[in-house]
Design a protein around this motif. Structure first.
Motif, PDB file in Angstrom:
ATOM      1  N   LEU A   1      47.151  42.891  33.829  1.00  0.00           N
ATOM      2  CA  LEU A   1      48.308  43.669  33.480  1.00  0.00           C
ATOM      3  C   LEU A   1      48.697  42.882  31.682  1.00  0.00           C
TER       4      LEU A   1
ATOM      5  N   ASN B   1      47.159  49.500  39.742  1.00  0.00           N
ATOM      6  CA  ASN B   1      48.009  47.999  39.866  1.00  0.00           C
ATOM      7  C   ASN B   1      48.511  47.692  40.947  1.00  0.00           C
TER       8      ASN B   1
ATOM      9  N   ASP C   1      44.137  46.891  35.863  1.00  0.00           N
ATOM     10  CA  ASP C   1      44.306  45.951  34.972  1.00  0.00           C
ATOM     11  C   ASP C   1      44.753  44.469  35.983  1.00  0.00           C
ATOM     12  N   GLU C   2      43.904  44.637  36.880  1.00  0.00           N
ATOM     13  CA  GLU C   2      44.597  43.367  38.248  1.00  0.00           C
ATOM     14  C   GLU C   2      43.251  43.201  38.547  1.00  0.00           C
TER      15      GLU C   2
END
Length: 283
Positions: free
Chosen positions: A28, A240, A270-271
């Motif tokens: 992130l 996330n 995002d992770e």
């Protein structure tokens, strides 16, 4: 294999769920739209997503915002900027040059067979026009097996279907379906989604936010099963972890495990590596 290539996919009851790298990042706090991350994803066979804005010359640039100053050190609307204006700019996140569609076409020629890049079109058909459609046809008709095109403007997706019929297509009816779920209930949502699935865009994948999927499930409607019944795949966006180091909280685990039990085909995050590690830690 999963240890060597983290953040690609996870499995539940023999069902593979891909982890899509949102905006070309695996953390992130990583830079947005990194060409280095994209090249790495093509090498590993990752599923990735980027946003595209049309340029004044009909080509595209990897940006989310309509104005250059949103994500670069430039100024003015992206749609009025030409290649020679954009090339010298730098991204505010990471300090690298913006990625042009010509760069994408070059990189995609080296992609792993399982790599997939989602082109999320941020402009509508009227803005993209004939020049933009011709650019897509010229640069991507031969490498379409590595990409899927999505957008909010269904007329644009329909036009891409007509122009490049071999390209996979995606739609995202999340906003209208969420509004409909609140105002009219699950039966109205079911009718509307079935209409979209049978509509002229003929989508391969349906992008639905994970809160919508869980809210509809709570109301008695399994949107994943509905899409699967029509031969479509489902991406649940954007999940996330609050802490990549601590893994799933109990609340996050309840949500995520429900999505997996529903059989989503892809989860936007995002992770991605941290999500894979957290999943494996719970198994």
């Amino acid at each position: 294999m999963q240890d060597a290539y983290p953040g690609l996919d996870i499995f539940h009851q023999r069902h593979r769920t891909r982890l899509k790298w949102h905006r070309l990042r695996r953390r992130l706090d990583a830079p947005l739209f990194s060409a280095e991350t994209m090249a790495d994803g093509f090498r590993l066979g990752a599923s990735m997503e980027l946003d595209l804005r049309v340029r004044a010359d009909g080509g595209f640039v990897v940006l989310h915002d309509a104005d250059l100053q949103g994500e670069t050190n430039g100024q003015g609307p992206v749609r009025l900027a030409r290649t020679e204006t954009i090339r010298p700019l730098t991204m505010k996140s990471g300090g690298t040059a913006p990625i042009l569609s010509e760069d994408l076409a070059h990189l995609m020629q080296t992609a792993h067979p399982q790599a997939c890049l989602q082109f999320d079109m941020k402009d509508d058909l009227a803005t993209i026009g004939e020049a933009g459609l011709a650019h897509l046809e010229r640069h991507f008709s031969e490498i379409g097996q590595f990409m899927i095109v999505s957008g909010a403007d269904l007329s644009l997706i329909e036009a891409i279907r007509d122009r490049l019929p071999n390209l996979r297509r995606g739609i995202d009816p999340t906003d209208k379906l969420f509004d409909m779920l609140r105002a009219e209930g699950p039966e109205a949502v079911q009718r509307e989604l079935l209409s979209d699935l049978d509509g002229p865009t003929d989508p391969h994948m349906v992008y639905l936010s994970w809160p919508l999927l869980l809210a509809a499930k709570e109301a008695g409607l399994d949107l994943v099963a509905l899409c699967h019944g029509k031969g479509r795949t489902v991406d649940a966006w954007t999940f996330n972890l609050a802490s990549r180091d601590l893994g799933f909280s109990e609340e996050e685990w309840g949500r995520f495990s429900t999505l997996m039990a529903m059989g989503v085909d892809q989860i936007t995050t995002d992770e991605a590596p941290a999500t894979e590690r957290a999943w494996r830690a719970r198994q």
